[in-house]
Scaffold this active site. Structure first.
Site, PDB file in Angstrom:
ATOM      1  N   THR A  99      62.850   9.902  62.965  1.00 17.83           N
ATOM      2  CA  THR A  99      63.667  10.651  63.910  1.00 17.83           C
ATOM      3  C   THR A  99      64.901   9.839  64.299  1.00 17.83           C
ATOM      4  OG1 THR A  99      63.701  11.765  66.060  1.00 17.83           O
ATOM      5  CG2 THR A  99      62.298   9.824  65.875  1.00 17.83           C
ATOM      6  N   ARG A 100      65.973  10.571  64.651  1.00 18.52           N
ATOM      7  CA  ARG A 100      67.169   9.942  65.212  1.00 18.52           C
ATOM      8  C   ARG A 100      67.525  10.620  66.536  1.00 18.52           C
ATOM      9  NH1 ARG A 100      70.151  14.247  62.688  1.00 18.52           N
ATOM     10  NH2 ARG A 100      71.956  14.191  64.061  1.00 18.52           N
TER      11      ARG A 100
ATOM     12  N   HIS B  70      60.958  15.552  72.036  1.00 17.66           N
ATOM     13  CA  HIS B  70      60.648  16.600  73.007  1.00 17.66           C
ATOM     14  C   HIS B  70      59.244  17.138  72.695  1.00 17.66           C
ATOM     15  CE1 HIS B  70      64.705  16.237  74.424  1.00 17.66           C
ATOM     16  NE2 HIS B  70      65.182  16.501  73.224  1.00 17.66           N
TER      17      HIS B  70
ATOM     18  N   HIS C 242      58.370  18.124  69.115  1.00 20.86           N
ATOM     19  CA  HIS C 242      58.139  16.993  68.201  1.00 20.86           C
ATOM     20  C   HIS C 242      56.723  16.444  68.383  1.00 20.86           C
ATOM     21  CE1 HIS C 242      62.650  16.725  68.846  1.00 20.86           C
ATOM     22  NE2 HIS C 242      62.532  16.946  67.568  1.00 20.86           N
TER      23      HIS C 242
ATOM     24  N   ARG D 223      62.632  20.251  58.307  1.00 21.04           N
ATOM     25  CA  ARG D 223      63.549  21.324  57.908  1.00 21.04           C
ATOM     26  C   ARG D 223      64.963  20.750  57.988  1.00 21.04           C
ATOM     27  NH1 ARG D 223      66.540  25.345  60.224  1.00 21.04           N
ATOM     28  NH2 ARG D 223      66.439  27.420  59.274  1.00 21.04           N
TER      29      ARG D 223
END
Length: 571
Positions: A194-195, A199, A202, A288
């Protein structure tokens, strides 16, 4: 899949004693001061994160990677890892020469034996690696407008890791993570790249991925360079730390990855997978539009939403790491839970809620509510600390236009109006003022004009970061330089480009300083609009016509734009 990836991986470091000896010997070597992106690449070369690479790529390896994602050994590798340098630096090097690689403080991190020295075809690289030679892609823009013109290749000998003073307990090399997994008895590990802040969607996604793979979970965020405009990594890591205790401690860990992302979509997904295999993982979540850079110059997505998953699936057996494909999670209000969008069979009978990244930024900017179903209060609190409502943030107004267009006059009027309103300090960075105080040693070549604008951008970004208002009024003729300044500023606040669209004929008619006359006579070389081009801004926040409009009205137009953007409060 059992995990064969827990035996130590080769690193490129020499022993402590050898490192001390090499440090003293390297004092006599030609040195290259690494850019932030090169430091990220070097760290992952040295610690084994980029295994099987033994250094920066040779020209043959580079050609193979650009063309079909293969090194000359036949190994799969999707991303060029090259040392880009200036033509001047490359000129003095000979084959077999050792050079010292230093960080930005001058500390030597490694030596490199130069085996290859070539001028790449960057357009071919952009098309091969990123799918299009389009500077709307941040990595293509970097390639053409920031990276050096010459590439060097050759093996690297690591002397010491780059020093990180932040979150040291969260930083692990591949071998340190492999040792941790061995100690914990974790045979199956799924990595989440992740970058962005985490939330609730996730969290639900990662829970489901770990359950589906019957694996432990590694939250492995990139904290090198990401996409311009992303939330800074300090804020993101504080957000991760605020929610990590919501995961079961015995099955989840978090570590920071010093990766300079390229936002390369499908190829980036393969790259991320190979890196996570080096870190000891058996599974990898592919999202995605994984590592997608957003829209191209035509306003369309660079990559299809599932291109990355399709390419990963094609190569996963060879890679030795399995994909867990990302489900697009949405909140179903009636059931008060997150569910994968494509698995909701009663879509017409339930209320489906989702907040996009754009909508989240808008709510933060305007101080609006962020519902608890979307994010954790702890995460929202951290984001609000870093991103207060827009009317309390610093920002930059950047005027651009021909000499004599009226930029400075309008900028002065705007400064006075903003100072009258009060609330934030206002600084005017006019072209002439900057030339006198910051850039007195510079001439008017393209290189020096670019450097002058970058200095203005740097000062403006610092003012913006610290909550002030910067008003800039240079000519700034080149679109690439204006974009670089925008990226510098937008890391900290809003950038409002105002094109003062006075025609060259009108500017020449005004010619208060007599510069156009001198330019026509050939006494001033490279004069914007006469003997040097001006890239007209394509999408400025505001375009102002000055030829039949008084200064007060022009400045008021800017105020109205700032108000509409939420940067100043309406009267």
């Amino acid at each position: 899949m059992q995990n064969p990836n827990l035996v130590p991986i080769p690193e490129l470091f020499v022993s402590y004693d050898s490192a001390q000896k090499m440090k003293s010997e390297a004092a006599d070597l030609v040195s290259w001061d690494l850019t932030p992106r090169q430091i990220c690449d070097l760290e992952l070369l040295m610690n084994g994160g980029f295994n099987p690479l033994k250094g920066f790529m040779s020209e043959a390896d580079y050609d193979g990677v650009v063309k079909d994602m293969r090194l000359t050994s036949g190994a799969l590798w999707p991303m060029p890892i090259t040392l880009d340098v200036s033509e001047k630096f490359a000129e003095g090097l000979s084959a077999g020469q050792d050079i010292a690689l230093r960080d930005q403080e001058g500390v030597i991190l490694a030596t490199m034996t130069v085996t290859d020295n070539w001028v790449p075809n960057k357009s071919a690289e952009a098309k091969g690696v990123f799918g299009a030679d389009d500077v709307a892609h941040p990595a293509v823009n970097y390639l053409h407008n920031q990276a050096g013109k010459v590439y060097l290749g050759g093996p690297v000998t690591g002397i010491q890791q780059p020093v990180h003073y932040d979150f040291r307990a969260r930083r692990d090399t591949p071998n340190e993570l492999r040792a941790y997994f061995r100690k914990m008895g974790w045979r199956r590990v799924v990595a989440f790249q992740t970058r962005n802040p985490l939330h609730r969607a996730h969290q639900e996604l990662t829970f489901r991925a770990a359950k589906e793979a019957q694996a432990n979970l590694l939250i492995h965020p990139s904290v090198g360079m990401t996409k311009p405009g992303d939330v800074d990594h300090f804020t993101r890591v504080r957000c991760y730390e605020a929610v990590i205790d919501k995961y079961p401690a015995a099955t989840t860990t978090m570590s920071l990855l010093p990766l300079a992302m390229r936002m390369g979509g499908p190829r980036e997904a393969i790259w991320h997978g190979l890196i996570r295999k080096n870190y000891g993982c058996t599974h990898f979540i592919v999202g995605r539009d994984h590592a997608g850079p957003g829209k191209n110059s035509a306003g369309e997505d660079f990559y299809g939403p599932y291109d990355a998953q399709d390419l990963f699936r094609t190569h996963q057996e060879e890679m030795g790491i399995e994909m867990v494909d990302f489900k697009h999670m949405v909140w179903v209000q009636e059931r008060a839970q997150y569910e994968p969008m494509d698995e909701i069979e009663d879509k017409d009978n339930v209320t489906i809620l989702n907040i996009s990244g754009t909508e989240l930024r808008r709510r933060l900017q305007e101080g609006l509510e962020i519902p608890e179903w979307f994010s954790f209060p702890e995460v929202v609190k951290e984001l609000r600390r870093t991103k207060p409502p827009r009317a309390q943030q610093g920002f930059t107004v950047f005027f651009t236009g021909f000499s004599g267009s009226g930029k400075s006059t309008i900028a002065n009027a705007l400064m006075v109006k903003l100072m009258e309103m009060g609330g934030r300090p206002v600084t005017l960075l006019d072209g002439d003022i900057v030339r006198k105080n910051l850039s007195s040693e510079l001439g008017f070549s393209k290189e020096h004009r670019d450097l002058n604008i970058r200095r203005i951008g740097y000062v403006a970004s610092e003012i913006t970061k610290n909550g002030g208002i910067a008003i800039c009024a240079p000519i700034a003729p080149y679109a690439a330089t204006r974009r670089a300044v925008r990226e510098d500023v937008e890391a900290f606040g809003a950038f409002v480009e105002v094109h003062v669209a006075t025609s060259i004929e009108e500017c020449e008619r005004r010619d208060r300083k007599g510069l156009y006359k001198l330019a026509r006579e050939g006494k001033i070389k490279e004069f914007t609009g006469i003997s040097d081009p001006y890239d007209v801004p394509e999408n400025p926040e505001l375009r102002i016509e000055t030829e039949s409009t008084d200064v007060d009205h022009c400045a008021h137009q800017v105020l109205l734009k700032l108000e509409s953007l939420g940067l100043i409060a309406g009267n």
